[in-house]
Write an enzyme that holds these catalytic residues in place. Structure first.
Site, mmCIF file in Angstrom:
data_model
loop_
_atom_site.group_PDB
_atom_site.id
_atom_site.type_symbol
_atom_site.label_atom_id
_atom_site.label_comp_id
_atom_site.label_asym_id
_atom_site.label_seq_id
_atom_site.Cartn_x
_atom_site.Cartn_y
_atom_site.Cartn_z
ATOM 1 N N ASP A 77 -16.140 1.596 6.672
ATOM 2 C CA ASP A 77 -15.054 2.567 6.460
ATOM 3 C C ASP A 77 -15.466 3.587 5.407
ATOM 4 O O ASP A 77 -15.194 4.780 5.549
ATOM 5 C CB ASP A 77 -13.764 1.857 6.027
ATOM 6 C CG ASP A 77 -12.690 2.875 5.630
ATOM 7 O OD1 ASP A 77 -12.259 3.625 6.518
ATOM 8 O OD2 ASP A 77 -12.340 2.941 4.446
ATOM 9 N N SER A 117 -8.471 3.332 9.150
ATOM 10 C CA SER A 117 -9.158 3.299 7.860
ATOM 11 C C SER A 117 -8.314 2.545 6.824
ATOM 12 O O SER A 117 -8.809 1.634 6.140
ATOM 13 C CB SER A 117 -9.404 4.753 7.419
ATOM 14 O OG SER A 117 -9.771 4.808 6.071
ATOM 15 N N ARG A 151 -16.232 11.752 7.802
ATOM 16 C CA ARG A 151 -15.021 12.464 8.262
ATOM 17 C C ARG A 151 -14.682 13.587 7.298
ATOM 18 O O ARG A 151 -14.318 14.690 7.705
ATOM 19 C CB ARG A 151 -13.833 11.488 8.352
ATOM 20 C CG ARG A 151 -13.905 10.553 9.551
ATOM 21 C CD ARG A 151 -12.894 9.427 9.438
ATOM 22 N NE ARG A 151 -11.532 9.890 9.298
ATOM 23 C CZ ARG A 151 -10.573 9.224 8.656
ATOM 24 N NH1 ARG A 151 -10.819 8.053 8.100
ATOM 25 N NH2 ARG A 151 -9.357 9.699 8.585
ATOM 26 N N LYS A 166 -8.839 -1.799 5.365
ATOM 27 C CA LYS A 166 -8.923 -2.268 3.974
ATOM 28 C C LYS A 166 -7.854 -3.334 3.701
ATOM 29 O O LYS A 166 -8.088 -4.277 2.961
ATOM 30 C CB LYS A 166 -8.789 -1.080 3.009
ATOM 31 C CG LYS A 166 -10.021 -0.152 3.101
ATOM 32 C CD LYS A 166 -9.968 0.989 2.131
ATOM 33 C CE LYS A 166 -9.163 2.162 2.615
ATOM 34 N NZ LYS A 166 -9.906 3.248 3.258
ATOM 35 N N HIS A 195 0.854 -1.197 0.000
ATOM 36 C CA HIS A 195 0.000 0.000 0.000
ATOM 37 C C HIS A 195 0.884 1.239 0.000
ATOM 38 O O HIS A 195 1.876 1.303 0.721
ATOM 39 C CB HIS A 195 -0.889 0.021 1.250
ATOM 40 C CG HIS A 195 -1.685 1.277 1.377
ATOM 41 N ND1 HIS A 195 -2.870 1.462 0.708
ATOM 42 C CD2 HIS A 195 -1.454 2.407 2.075
ATOM 43 C CE1 HIS A 195 -3.338 2.672 0.982
ATOM 44 N NE2 HIS A 195 -2.498 3.264 1.818
#
Ligand code: URA
Length: 439
Positions: A161, A183, A168, A187, A82
């Site tokens: 999420d 968050s 948010r 995932k 990621h």
């Protein structure tokens, strides 16, 4: 248990139990807890914070709010990577096939990015025919068959999420490290990989502008991963100047393919080899990251990583010929140049400004659902540390619209800082690793 009591509890600085966090997420996800109560609770969390146990519990609750992929039936280690996002960040397109070519499966689920340029999925979808809209079953089959698949986020993964992030975004509560870490990690956990590499970018073109915040996020996500039984490493890397030369979807695909052919920009190749070395180390494929780097360089040089990328493109419906004949990728109608008004050394190329310039050309999306133009973007002609003469081309802009071009040009001409004296100190590519490897 009542939502109101949880709001008051956090407002007063107390900690939640895991049961309370599960209750809050399940009530919110089902619609029983209204947005106004969750907004108040988010603001209380923003000011009072979450401790490590609460952050991990929130991650688990968000991950478990939808489908959680389970690769255990494949009987092999599955890795994921990621990036917190940056300008010209085409790392996944190079790193994923490289690592897969080394025999370590890569299963990556990616969102369609908001921001300057598209995300990994947008970049891949600029290859005609390429489909990232896979079912989880097909995703798992591809990982089993070819050790590599990249798929778009589905509605069934982490629905809480998605709902929470939208709230948010509308209530000024995005910028809290625990909420960001939970968050992102929810995932990753729902995507099922047991080995995770996080590339946290910092600098002018990054979500985390300060190095201190980037390390805080890297450490928080590392801790969550560990608590949830994952092998994980977070690497904090530079995003002050764009990565490589190309910024924009099809342009980045071309540059990534050139890197897989051993002819890419030095910084892209180096970063992918460093990150890949950590992944191979984590997956237990090599005795240390340095040995992983050696192996990956070999797979880059002998064409195995390029072949793996081609197999993925073909299996996901893309036209593999584009990877040899780049004219088959989407092309913009005009290419214009930005030239230097003076001679000097390139001290800085502000990645944030380059990104905004690419967005003005139409390479990114400001709102979910916006269309992006895969053909447009910027190709820099120089990197930090190089010398330029007056009149030299600093960058090429690929555009489909003369007005957008003018706006992008104005933004881009402010990106370069030229100085008379050559500076020897430039930001490193990698600032640090969490934990110092091996853990
Ligand atoms: N990216 C995410 O997925 N979540 C955040 O909260 C911030 C960035």
């Amino acid at each position: 248990m009542r939502a109101l009591d949880l709001i008051i509890k956090k407002r007063n600085g107390q900690s939640f139990s895991t049961e309370e966090i599960n209750f809050m997420i399940s009530e919110f996800n089902s619609g029983r807890m209204p947005d106004y109560q969750m907004s108040a609770l988010l603001m209380a969390v923003y000011f009072q914070g979450l401790n490590a146990k609460e952050t991990t519990a929130l991650t688990a609750a968000l991950a478990n709010s939808g489908e959680v992929i389970d690769f255990s039936s494949l009987g092999k280690i599955v890795t994921d990577k990621h990036s917190s996002g940056g300008v010209g960040d085409k790392t996944t397109l190079v790193l994923a096939p490289l690592v897969a070519a080394a025999g370590v499966s890569v299963a990556k689920i990616s969102g369609r990015g908001l921001g300057f340029t598209g995300g990994t999925i947008d970049k891949l979808e600029s290859i005609p025919g390429f489909s990232a809209e896979l079912s989880v079953e097909r995703f798992m089959e591809l990982v089993q068959e070819n050790d590599l698949a990249i798929m778009a986020q589905t509605e069934r993964l982490t629905p809480a999420d998605r709902k929470l992030y939208a709230l948010r975004d509308a209530t000024g509560t995005v910028e809290n490290i625990s909420l960001i870490a939970a968050s992102i990690m929810s995932k990753k956990i729902a995507a099922g990989a047991d080995t995770i590499l996080l590339d946290v970018k910092t600098g002018k073109g990054a979500f985390m502008q300060s190095r201190e915040e980037a390390f805080h996020l890297a450490e928080t996500m590392f801790r969550i991963g560990k608590d949830m039984g994952r092998r994980i490493v977070s690497v904090v890397t530079d995003m002050n100047q764009p990565l490589g030369y190309a910024v924009g979807n099809a342009l980045e695909v071309k540059e990534a393919v050139e890197t897989l052919k051993g002819q890419g920009p030095a910084d892209v190749e180096k970063l992918c080899i460093i990150l890949g070395g950590y992944l191979l180390g984590l997956a237990g494929k090599v005795r240390n990251p340095e040995a992983g780097q050696e192996e990956l360089l070999r797979l880059l040089r002998n064409g195995a990583a390029l072949q793996k990328f081609k197999e993925m493109v073909s299996l996901q419906g893309g036209n593999v010929e584009c990877l040899e004949d780049y004219s088959l990728l989407p092309q913009a109608n005009y290419t214009e140049t930005v030239t230097s008004t003076r001679a000097g050394f390139v001290q800085e190329i502000d990645a944030g400004k380059v990104g905004r310039s690419a967005a003005l050309l139409g390479a990114g999306r400001a709102f979910k659902g916006d269309n992006i133009d895969p053909s447009v973007g910027i190709v820099l002609n120089h990197k930090v540390g190089e010398t330029v003469c007056e009149g030299d081309v600093l960058a090429y802009l690929h555009s489909n619209d003369k007005d957008k071009f003018k706006a992008a040009c104005r933004e881009l001409s402010n990106c370069f800082t030229l100085v008379d004296e050559k500076t020897e100190e430039f930001p490193p590519l990698v600032y640090g690793v969490v934990p110092p490897f091996p853990s």
